[in-house]
Design a protein around this motif. Structure first.
Motif, short mmCIF file in Angstrom:
data_model
loop_
_atom_site.label_atom_id
_atom_site.label_comp_id
_atom_site.label_asym_id
_atom_site.label_seq_id
_atom_site.Cartn_x
_atom_site.Cartn_y
_atom_site.Cartn_z
N PRO A 181 11.56 17.31 9.57
CA PRO A 181 11.79 17.04 8.15
C PRO A 181 10.62 16.36 7.44
O PRO A 181 10.54 16.39 6.22
CB PRO A 181 13.00 16.10 8.14
CG PRO A 181 13.63 16.25 9.47
CD PRO A 181 12.54 16.64 10.40
N PHE A 182 9.69 15.78 8.19
CA PHE A 182 8.58 15.05 7.60
C PHE A 182 7.31 15.88 7.47
O PHE A 182 6.27 15.37 7.08
CB PHE A 182 8.29 13.80 8.43
CG PHE A 182 9.45 12.86 8.48
CD1 PHE A 182 9.79 12.08 7.39
CD2 PHE A 182 10.23 12.79 9.62
CE1 PHE A 182 10.88 11.23 7.44
CE2 PHE A 182 11.32 11.94 9.69
CZ PHE A 182 11.65 11.17 8.58
N ARG A 183 7.40 17.18 7.76
CA ARG A 183 6.23 18.03 7.65
C ARG A 183 5.89 18.25 6.17
O ARG A 183 6.74 18.06 5.30
CB ARG A 183 6.49 19.37 8.34
CG ARG A 183 7.43 20.27 7.57
CD ARG A 183 7.93 21.43 8.40
NE ARG A 183 8.65 22.39 7.60
CZ ARG A 183 9.88 22.22 7.14
NH1 ARG A 183 10.52 21.11 7.39
NH2 ARG A 183 10.46 23.15 6.42
N PRO A 184 4.64 18.63 5.87
CA PRO A 184 4.29 18.92 4.48
C PRO A 184 5.16 20.05 3.93
O PRO A 184 5.35 21.07 4.58
CB PRO A 184 2.82 19.36 4.57
CG PRO A 184 2.33 18.77 5.83
CD PRO A 184 3.50 18.74 6.77
N GLY A 185 5.69 19.87 2.77
CA GLY A 185 6.56 20.87 2.16
C GLY A 185 8.01 20.73 2.57
O GLY A 185 8.88 21.42 2.03
N GLY A 186 8.31 19.86 3.47
CA GLY A 186 9.68 19.69 3.95
C GLY A 186 10.58 19.02 2.93
O GLY A 186 11.78 19.26 2.91
N ARG A 187 10.01 18.18 2.08
CA ARG A 187 10.83 17.47 1.09
C ARG A 187 11.48 18.44 0.11
O ARG A 187 12.65 18.30 -0.23
CB ARG A 187 10.00 16.43 0.35
CG ARG A 187 10.83 15.67 -0.64
CD ARG A 187 10.09 14.46 -1.17
NE ARG A 187 11.02 13.69 -1.96
CZ ARG A 187 11.49 12.52 -1.61
NH1 ARG A 187 11.11 11.97 -0.49
NH2 ARG A 187 12.34 11.88 -2.38
N LYS A 188 10.73 19.44 -0.34
CA LYS A 188 11.29 20.42 -1.28
C LYS A 188 12.47 21.16 -0.65
O LYS A 188 13.51 21.33 -1.27
CB LYS A 188 10.22 21.42 -1.71
CG LYS A 188 10.73 22.46 -2.69
CD LYS A 188 9.67 23.48 -3.01
CE LYS A 188 10.15 24.52 -3.97
NZ LYS A 188 11.27 25.29 -3.48
N HIS A 189 12.32 21.57 0.60
CA HIS A 189 13.39 22.28 1.28
C HIS A 189 14.60 21.37 1.51
O HIS A 189 15.75 21.81 1.37
CB HIS A 189 12.91 22.83 2.62
CG HIS A 189 11.89 23.92 2.48
ND1 HIS A 189 12.19 25.15 1.96
CD2 HIS A 189 10.57 23.95 2.78
CE1 HIS A 189 11.10 25.90 1.94
NE2 HIS A 189 10.10 25.18 2.42
N SER A 190 14.35 20.12 1.84
CA SER A 190 15.45 19.17 2.07
C SER A 190 16.20 18.90 0.77
O SER A 190 17.43 18.86 0.76
CB SER A 190 14.92 17.87 2.64
OG SER A 190 14.37 18.08 3.92
#
Length: 56
Positions: free
Chosen positions: A32-41
């Motif tokens: 969940p902490f990968r780059p771009g993961g926040r948008k998907h979460s």
């Protein structure tokens, strides 16, 4: 007489099996902490609030 299949598999699980579980756990925790993961979460968290007719 050599090792039985059980003893061989047990030795493998005690060494490489533990290593594999640690690697899988680390990847799943870090995912969940990968780059771009926040948008998907955020998208997954808010999907239940979307209306069927929204074109977002």
């Amino acid at each position: 007489m050599g090792h039985s299949t059980y003893e061989t598999m047990r030795q493998f699980a005690d060494s490489w099996g533990l290593f594999a579980m640690v690697v899988i756990f680390t990847v799943l925790v870090a995912w969940p902490f990968r780059p771009g993961g926040r948008k998907h979460s955020d998208d997954a968290a808010n999907v239940i609030f979307r209306d069927e007719n929204d074109d977002d």
